[in-house]
Design a protein around this motif. Structure first.
Motif, PDB file in Angstrom:
ATOM      1  N   UNK A   1      57.929  64.650 -26.871  1.00 45.49           N
ATOM      2  CA  UNK A   1      57.346  66.039 -27.187  1.00 45.49           C
ATOM      3  C   UNK A   1      56.010  65.899 -27.320  1.00 45.49           C
ATOM      4  N   UNK A   2      55.584  64.999 -28.121  1.00 47.87           N
ATOM      5  CA  UNK A   2      53.802  64.558 -28.082  1.00 47.87           C
ATOM      6  C   UNK A   2      53.268  64.356 -26.914  1.00 47.87           C
ATOM      7  N   UNK A   3      53.918  63.438 -25.890  1.00 42.51           N
ATOM      8  CA  UNK A   3      53.491  63.335 -24.616  1.00 42.51           C
ATOM      9  C   UNK A   3      53.359  64.466 -23.877  1.00 42.51           C
ATOM     10  N   UNK A   4      54.705  65.383 -23.988  1.00 40.95           N
ATOM     11  CA  UNK A   4      54.624  66.532 -23.256  1.00 40.95           C
ATOM     12  C   UNK A   4      53.488  67.436 -23.648  1.00 40.95           C
ATOM     13  N   UNK A   5      53.277  67.355 -24.758  1.00 41.91           N
ATOM     14  CA  UNK A   5      52.316  68.337 -25.332  1.00 41.91           C
ATOM     15  C   UNK A   5      50.971  68.250 -24.800  1.00 41.91           C
ATOM     16  N   UNK A   6      50.559  66.954 -24.411  1.00 40.73           N
ATOM     17  CA  UNK A   6      49.251  66.754 -23.637  1.00 40.73           C
ATOM     18  C   UNK A   6      49.057  67.177 -22.324  1.00 40.73           C
ATOM     19  N   UNK A   7      48.272  68.198 -22.162  1.00 38.36           N
ATOM     20  CA  UNK A   7      48.200  68.613 -20.701  1.00 38.36           C
ATOM     21  C   UNK A   7      47.862  67.217 -19.871  1.00 38.36           C
ATOM     22  N   UNK A   8      47.837  67.730 -18.381  1.00 40.13           N
ATOM     23  CA  UNK A   8      48.057  66.754 -17.438  1.00 40.13           C
ATOM     24  C   UNK A   8      46.359  66.657 -17.233  1.00 40.13           C
ATOM     25  N   UNK A   9      45.901  65.589 -17.057  1.00 39.13           N
ATOM     26  CA  UNK A   9      44.462  65.717 -16.636  1.00 39.13           C
ATOM     27  C   UNK A   9      44.299  65.609 -15.245  1.00 39.13           C
ATOM     28  N   UNK A  10      43.579  66.859 -14.836  1.00 39.06           N
ATOM     29  CA  UNK A  10      43.429  67.132 -13.460  1.00 39.06           C
ATOM     30  C   UNK A  10      41.973  67.096 -13.041  1.00 39.06           C
ATOM     31  N   UNK A  11      41.744  66.507 -12.060  1.00 37.48           N
ATOM     32  CA  UNK A  11      40.311  66.709 -11.529  1.00 37.48           C
ATOM     33  C   UNK A  11      40.183  67.375  -9.924  1.00 37.48           C
ATOM     34  N   UNK A  12      39.414  68.602 -10.144  1.00 40.42           N
ATOM     35  CA  UNK A  12      39.563  69.252  -8.723  1.00 40.42           C
ATOM     36  C   UNK A  12      38.028  68.911  -8.136  1.00 40.42           C
ATOM     37  N   UNK A  13      37.881  68.895  -6.846  1.00 39.02           N
ATOM     38  CA  UNK A  13      36.767  68.369  -6.255  1.00 39.02           C
ATOM     39  C   UNK A  13      35.821  69.641  -6.395  1.00 39.02           C
ATOM     40  N   UNK A  14      36.019  71.057  -6.363  1.00 43.31           N
ATOM     41  CA  UNK A  14      35.223  72.176  -6.611  1.00 43.31           C
ATOM     42  C   UNK A  14      35.921  73.272  -7.359  1.00 43.31           C
ATOM     43  N   UNK A  15      35.080  74.331  -7.538  1.00 44.66           N
ATOM     44  CA  UNK A  15      35.336  75.236  -8.481  1.00 44.66           C
ATOM     45  C   UNK A  15      36.561  76.027  -7.811  1.00 44.66           C
ATOM     46  N   UNK A  16      36.501  76.299  -6.600  1.00 44.67           N
ATOM     47  CA  UNK A  16      37.637  77.008  -6.111  1.00 44.67           C
ATOM     48  C   UNK A  16      38.875  76.458  -6.326  1.00 44.67           C
ATOM     49  N   UNK A  17      39.159  75.212  -6.051  1.00 45.86           N
ATOM     50  CA  UNK A  17      40.364  74.257  -6.300  1.00 45.86           C
ATOM     51  C   UNK A  17      40.675  74.442  -7.662  1.00 45.86           C
ATOM     52  N   UNK A  18      39.529  74.232  -8.652  1.00 43.68           N
ATOM     53  CA  UNK A  18      39.632  74.080  -9.910  1.00 43.68           C
ATOM     54  C   UNK A  18      40.551  75.495 -10.320  1.00 43.68           C
ATOM     55  N   UNK A  19      40.344  76.733  -9.686  1.00 45.84           N
ATOM     56  CA  UNK A  19      40.681  78.003 -10.202  1.00 45.84           C
ATOM     57  C   UNK A  19      42.240  77.876  -9.797  1.00 45.84           C
ATOM     58  N   UNK A  20      42.354  77.549  -8.427  1.00 44.30           N
ATOM     59  CA  UNK A  20      43.668  77.647  -7.886  1.00 44.30           C
ATOM     60  C   UNK A  20      44.744  76.818  -8.785  1.00 44.30           C
ATOM     61  N   UNK A  21      44.286  75.470  -9.072  1.00 43.90           N
ATOM     62  CA  UNK A  21      44.847  74.519  -9.667  1.00 43.90           C
ATOM     63  C   UNK A  21      45.315  75.087 -11.167  1.00 43.90           C
ATOM     64  N   UNK A  22      44.458  75.971 -11.746  1.00 47.14           N
ATOM     65  CA  UNK A  22      44.538  76.390 -13.283  1.00 47.14           C
ATOM     66  C   UNK A  22      45.552  77.674 -13.092  1.00 47.14           C
ATOM     67  N   UNK A  23      45.604  78.306 -12.034  1.00 39.72           N
ATOM     68  CA  UNK A  23      46.702  79.302 -11.746  1.00 39.72           C
ATOM     69  C   UNK A  23      47.873  78.771 -11.776  1.00 39.72           C
ATOM     70  N   UNK A  24      48.170  77.670 -10.934  1.00 42.63           N
ATOM     71  CA  UNK A  24      49.318  77.098 -10.931  1.00 42.63           C
ATOM     72  C   UNK A  24      49.583  76.146 -12.271  1.00 42.63           C
TER      73      UNK A  24
END
Lengths: 245, 334, 297
Positions: free
Chosen positions: B25-48
């Motif tokens: 549960x604790x592990x599942x609680x940490x969000x997955x650290x993701x790096x997007x190359x630029x802001x548009x991809x960042x937004x799309x990834x956040x949406x998903x």
């Protein structure tokens, strides 16, 4: 230039153009000339003589109002712009592209101002002035074409056209050729006969003796002021005493 | 006695196994650290990804991915990430070096996988500070070379146009790729990713339809736009516009009368409706052009980056809407 | 063919017509001032002054963007302040006019560069320095035309005292304060023209319109008024040539104009009637002055 109302009235009554009372003049706090007292009567012709650095040019500048008195007083009958002045060091740009006629017409500034046109009558005046100094027909020429003597004559012509009641000249004949000097001395005499007041700083003792009835001797202070026949010997005596000492 | 031991072992086992649910549960609680190359991809990834992921972008809002220089902190950020979302198609020329330098071990998602790639036509206007002759430009930029002009568009892609996200249908492909990638990296939340992706795709589909409809309403002769930016190829292709590149007019130096005349002639001849010249910084020159040609001056188009929060293009959807509105306004104006 | 070369560009393109109109107006205002500058040996002052107005224009730009009124007023203020300060320093300290002016204009220029670097980029600095004669809009054109008219009017007013102050300042001083007033007005007109010019041609090139035509005219005519007229004509011709050069050869516009003016200057220098290289070689040894001419004005 200090002019009190009473002084003006007094001067007019007695025909005095300049009244000096223990006048002291200097530059930047340092005195160059002290203790000059006396009067220049209207219509007088006075030569200002003395050794170099004696304060002759300084006095002229004071009379013109370019230097304020450090001590003493100076009263003048006329406003400064009405005085005629021939400066010693020629600040004039010799090769400025202007014609002789235009240069002389500067003397009419008081009448034409910045915008007024030069009328035919005034051009005739200019023509006559040039004739008087022996430069007739030179109107269209550039001032750069004039020799030293001719240039000085042209400046006199400008003064002539200006026609002021008082004329102050600072070493007007230095570096001028003999014929020109003769012409100009005649002009000075004409001014004198017409009742103009003439003051001239001069070095040539013989010229003063011959042409100037009055003289003022200065050597850092007033040595003598009166008839040139009286003043000049005292100056010579002083010079002789110095040589012997 | 054996009961006691058994009991103790059982107790220990129980205690240990009881830690598992807590741990997971604790592990599942940490969000997955993701790096997007630029802001548009960042937004799309956040949406998903929603709150299951923590996405940071290397090239932030208003940034320029072409001339980006990563900092050491960003290298560290990448190292600690589990997922990297990149565009591909040679958009991020600096990424391979950064990956190697940071020692990134996680999973990489190439968002543009599977889209129909568009090639840049020969002679497409590349906005550098020189006067290229027509037709030579495609060759000049096949190799990666460093431009140190102080202008902000050092396009040096290969022959492929990487700005695929400008077509909303491609963005849908992007979202699918991202969802697949996230699910692979974090299977526990795969269902959530799938659900959110589906919802978002529905939004995007509606957006795409709306755009098609609105642009279709434009008359045929009001569909040409002059732009110094060659980033809208996919957009133009998808929605029936024509982006005409302008040649020769450079940014910092003063234009010559010949260059300006050529532009005026081009605009007049091709009956272009709107001019978008972002990198001519003298607005009076743009006004002069508008006055001379009768074309409308467009506003700002967002191509390679989102605007900062609070701006008109802070999410992908907003960006597309804003661009569409700007273009439509300019083309419909008369 | 000739028409195509000379007229067609202006017929076809509005921005060419506006650029020409702006340059013609600027020439009418600035070139006569150049003649006076030359006579008063103040040619470099023109260049220095164009730098001095920079911080004022930069401040206007920083606060109000590329706004015509803001940058104009700012430039004017800066130029006048520098002129005033250098005048005060000349009067009350040991420094002469050239040194005091040099000191202040350098400070002013540095301030300008600093201000621009605070907010703008190098691009903005280049625009301020080089202008955009091809981008003249209506307000700028009106401003330039107004400045030209004011300039010609002002020059007519102070023409005589200005010349006198140059020719014989002692004499003028006796007549009253006309000398210093006309000098002040002249500096005002100069700053005005430089500010007007800097919107179209930029600070660096605007001064070219002031100095180069006047220097060229010097080799052809003697009289002051005639020199002024000729320098105006040369300035206009140079502007036309420069615009055509920019059109046909693709050179940046303000540089093309300045180069054209420069070529005309070199031509005059070598082939002019008075005091040029050719004339100096032709004249007999003892004749130091050219032939007399008719009355100048």
């Amino acid at each position: 230039m200090m002019q009190s109302v009473s002084g003006l009235a007094a001067a007019a009554v007695h025909g005095i153009d300049f009244e000096l009372s223990n006048l002291c003049l200097g530059y930047g706090g340092k005195l160059a000339l002290r203790g000059v007292s006396g009067q220049f009567a209207a219509g007088s012709m006075t030569a200002i003589v003395g050794p170099n650095g004696g304060g002759k040019s300084t006095l002229l500048k004071g009379l013109l109002g370019q230097l304020a008195p450090m001590q003493g007083s100076l009263r003048c009958r006329y406003p400064r712009a009405a005085l005629g002045y021939l400066a010693q060091a020629c600040e004039v740009e010799r090769d400025f592209p202007i014609s002789v006629e235009d240069f002389v017409s500067m003397g009419l500034w008081a009448q034409t101002g910045a915008l007024g046109a030069v009328s035919d009558a005034q051009r005739a005046q200019i023509s006559m002035a040039l004739a008087t100094v022996g430069l007739q027909g030179w109107q269209p020429r550039w001032i750069a074409e004039l020799s030293g003597g001719q240039f000085q004559r042209m400046r006199f012509a400008r003064l002539w056209v200006q026609n002021p009641p008082v004329i102050l000249l600072d070493e007007p004949f230095t570096g001028v050729d003999e014929p020109s000097i003769d012409v100009l001395l005649q002009l000075l005499q004409q001014w004198h006969t017409r009742g103009r007041t003439v003051l001239a700083v001069l070095h040539d003792r013989e010229m003063v003796e011959a042409f100037f009835p009055q003289a003022l001797a200065l050597a850092g202070t007033q040595l003598a002021w009166g008839a040139s026949a009286d003043v000049l010997p005292s100056l010579a005596a002083r010079a002789g005493a110095r040589r012997r000492a | 006695m054996s009961n006691f031991y058994l009991n103790r072992r059982a107790l220990l086992g129980l205690a240990l196994t009881s830690a598992l649910p807590v741990g997971s549960v604790w592990a599942a609680g940490q969000p997955l650290p993701v790096v997007a190359s630029f802001s548009i991809l960042q937004d799309l990834t956040r949406q998903v990804g929603g709150d299951r992921v923590s996405v940071s972008a290397l090239v932030g809002p208003d940034g320029d991915a072409h001339v980006f220089e990563p900092t050491p902190q960003q290298a560290r950020q990448l190292q600690q990430a589990k997922v990297l979302v990149a565009n591909g198609l040679d958009f991020e020329g600096w990424l391979p070096r950064l990956k190697k330098a940071s020692g990134f071990q996680g999973q990489e998602i190439v968002a543009s996988q599977g889209i129909a790639v568009r090639t840049l036509p020969k002679g497409q206007g590349h906005d550098h500070g020189h006067d290229h002759g027509a037709g030579k430009e495609g060759h000049d930029h096949d190799h990666d070379h460093d431009h140190d002009h102080d202008h902000d568009h050092g396009h040096h892609h290969g022959p492929n146009d990487p700005h695929a996200w400008q077509d909303v249908k491609n963005a849908i492909v992007y979202v699918r790729n991202i969802a697949k990638g996230l699910a692979k990296a974090d299977p526990a939340n795969a269902a959530q990713y799938d659900k959110q992706a589906t919802q978002y795709i529905a939004r995007l589909t509606a957006l795409d339809a709306s755009l098609r409809q609105r642009f279709a309403a434009l008359p045929a002769e009001r569909r040409s736009v002059v732009s110094t930016h060659d980033a809208f190829g996919y957009f133009a292709q998808a929605y029936g516009l024509r982006f005409v590149p302008v040649r020769g007019l450079s940014t910092e130096s003063e234009p010559s009368a010949r260059d300006l005349a050529a532009l005026v002639k081009q605009v007049r001849a091709e009956r272009i409706g709107a001019i978008f010249l972002e990198n001519i910084s003298d607005p009076r020159l743009l006004e002069q052009l508008a006055r001379e040609t009768g074309a409308a001056i467009g506003g700002r188009l967002y191509s390679d980056a989102l605007s900062p929060d609070g701006g008109p293009a802070s999410t992908y959807v907003d960006m597309v809407e804003t661009n569409a509105a700007t273009l439509l306004k300019a083309l419909q104006a008369r | 063919m000739i028409a195509e070369l000379l007229w067609q560009p202006f017929v076809d393109y509005g921005f060419m017509r506006r650029a020409l109109a702006g340059c013609l107006a600027l020439s009418a205002g600035a070139a006569p001032l150049g003649t006076i500058l030359l006579l008063r040996r103040m040619s470099l002052v023109g260049d220095a002054m164009s730098h001095a107005i920079l911080p004022g224009a930069a401040l206007g730009y920083l606060l109000f963007g590329l706004s015509l009124p803001a940058m104009t007023i700012g430039g004017l203020a800066a130029g006048l302040i520098v002129a005033m300060l250098s005048g005060v320093v000349t009067r009350y300290t040991a420094l002469r006019e050239d040194a005091s002016f040099a000191g202040f204009y350098l400070i002013s220029l540095a301030l300008g560069v600093l201000l621009i670097s605070l907010r703008g980029s190098n691009v903005d600095l280049l625009h301020v320095l080089f202008g955009s004669v091809l981008a003249l809009d209506d307000p700028t054109l009106y401003l330039t035309a107004t400045i030209a008219s004011l300039s010609m009017l002002g020059l007519a007013l102070v023409y005589r005292p200005l010349l006198m102050e140059c020719l014989d300042p002692g004499f003028l001083r006796l007549q009253g304060p006309m000398g210093s007033i006309s000098h002040a007005l002249f500096m005002l007109l100069l700053v005005l023209n430089l500010v007007g010019g800097f919107h179209s041609l930029g600070t660096l090139m605007a001064v070219a319109l002031v100095v180069l035509p006047a220097a060229s005219a010097r080799f052809w005519l003697r009289g002051v008024g005639l020199q002024m007229a000729l320098s105006t004509a040369i300035a206009m011709a140079g502007s036309l040539l420069g615009l055509l050069l920019s059109y046909h050869a693709g050179i940046a516009a303000s540089a093309a104009i300045t180069l054209s003016l420069g070529c005309l200057y070199l031509l005059s220098l070598c082939l002019g009637r008075l005091g040029s290289v050719r004339a100096q070689r032709q004249r007999p040894a003892n004749d130091s002055v050219s032939e007399p001419m008719g009355v100048s004005e």
